[in-house]
Scaffold this active site. Structure first.
Site, mmCIF file in Angstrom:
data_model
loop_
_atom_site.group_PDB
_atom_site.id
_atom_site.type_symbol
_atom_site.label_atom_id
_atom_site.label_comp_id
_atom_site.label_asym_id
_atom_site.label_seq_id
_atom_site.Cartn_x
_atom_site.Cartn_y
_atom_site.Cartn_z
ATOM 1 N N PRO A 2 0.212 -0.941 -0.076
ATOM 2 C CA PRO A 2 -0.144 -0.088 -0.049
ATOM 3 C C PRO A 2 0.705 1.268 -0.148
ATOM 4 O O PRO A 2 1.892 1.098 0.973
ATOM 5 C CB PRO A 2 -0.956 0.078 1.721
ATOM 6 C CG PRO A 2 0.117 -0.985 1.850
ATOM 7 C CD PRO A 2 0.535 -2.094 1.407
ATOM 8 N N GLU A 3 0.125 1.955 -0.712
ATOM 9 C CA GLU A 3 1.066 3.171 -0.932
ATOM 10 C C GLU A 3 -0.179 5.361 -0.184
ATOM 11 O O GLU A 3 -0.474 4.059 -0.304
ATOM 12 C CB GLU A 3 1.923 3.776 -2.335
ATOM 13 C CG GLU A 3 2.980 2.754 -2.279
ATOM 14 C CD GLU A 3 3.172 2.875 -3.937
ATOM 15 O OE1 GLU A 3 3.562 4.203 -4.778
ATOM 16 O OE2 GLU A 3 3.651 2.445 -4.600
#
Ligand SMILES: [Zn+2]
Length: 276
Positions: A2-3
């Site tokens: 996840p960013e």
């Protein structure tokens, strides 16, 4: 992994599910994920807390409580935070379960176990999580060409590597850095100290544009989030270079190439990203 946009999705979905709810019991099944304080204290302090809101800074989430204490979390590679009815079977890789007053549970799942939690008392200064060292948010109006230049223009490192530096811009990882550089028409290997004024202007625009796009495109519903166990992202289907090595460029049909920069794979179009 996840960013910023995916962490923002988690925040958007979890906040209404947790707001006003009180944590009744806490079970830490894997102490490795608790970074601060000691696990016994962590568990004791978390019990009885009522959630007021969830905020995000870079890739960090913070759950705020009525007491003004707060719980910070970084999902790292494979962490997922879900709100699940307590009767649902507990899955493998569930490392923390916090039971809520409404019959739901907050469950933290993480196959690689790199994610971390920090519990901070209201008056406690955050010298633990590293959030104080974070650079500007990508969508902050103050993120300008001048800001990027002041941080990077003297550096010899590849622009790709510098976009991953959380102390410059917070929340960008391997995927969005590739997408940003494609949007800006800049080769991932381009050295920072060779970029011109127009490149920094373009980069500042592309960072804000691509991250905002990533947030908007990831418009999954709470049901989809739960069904996908927090790891399905709708925006992933629309990527232009990341993960597309060998496939034709969406703009010019040239085959997308992949190079290793600073130990990270980087996908780019050799024709559209000629600025090196
Ligand atoms: Zn192209």
């Amino acid at each position: 992994m996840p960013e910023l946009p995916e962490v923002e999705t988690a925040r958007r979905i979890l906040e209404p599910q947790l707001k006003g709810k009180t944590i009744e019991t806490v079970e830490v099944r894997n102490t490795q994920i608790i970074a601060h304080p000691q696990v016994e204290q962590f568990t004791a302090m978390l019990q009885g807390q009522t959630v007021t809101k969830i905020s995000r800074r870079g890739k960090f989430l913070t759950i705020h409580f009525k007491s003004h204490d707060r719980l910070c979390l970084h999902l790292r590679m494979t962490g997922r935070l879900l709100v699940i009815p307590e009767e649902e079977p507990v899955q493998r890789h569930t490392h923390l379960i916090a039971s809520l007053s409404d019959g739901n549970q907050i469950r933290y799942l993480d196959t690689r176990r790199f994610g971390r939690f920090w519990f901070l008392r209201s008056a406690e200064e955050d010298t633990y999580t590293g959030q104080s060292k974070l650079g500007m948010e990508p969508t902050d109006a103050a993120l300008s060409a001048d800001y990027l230049k002041s941080k990077l223009a003297h550096r010899k490192a590849a622009i790709k590597t510098m976009l991953l530096d959380q102390s410059v811009v917070a929340g960008i990882g391997n995927l969005y850095s590739d997408e940003i550089l494609f949007d800006a028409g800049i080769h991932p290997r381009a050295q920072c100290d060779t970029l011109m004024a127009a490149d920094w202007e373009q980069l500042a625009r592309s960072i804000a544009k691509i991250i905002r796009w990533g947030i908007d495109a990831d418009d999954i519903t709470p049901q989809e989030y739960l069904q996908g166990e927090g790891r399905e992202y709708r925006n992933a289907a629309h990527l232009r270079v990341y993960g597309r090595a060998g496939q034709p460029c969406v703009s010019c049909k040239t085959a997308i190439e992949r190079v290793l920069i600073g130990g990270r794979n980087s996908c780019f179009c050799p024709r559209c990203q000629r600025k090196i």
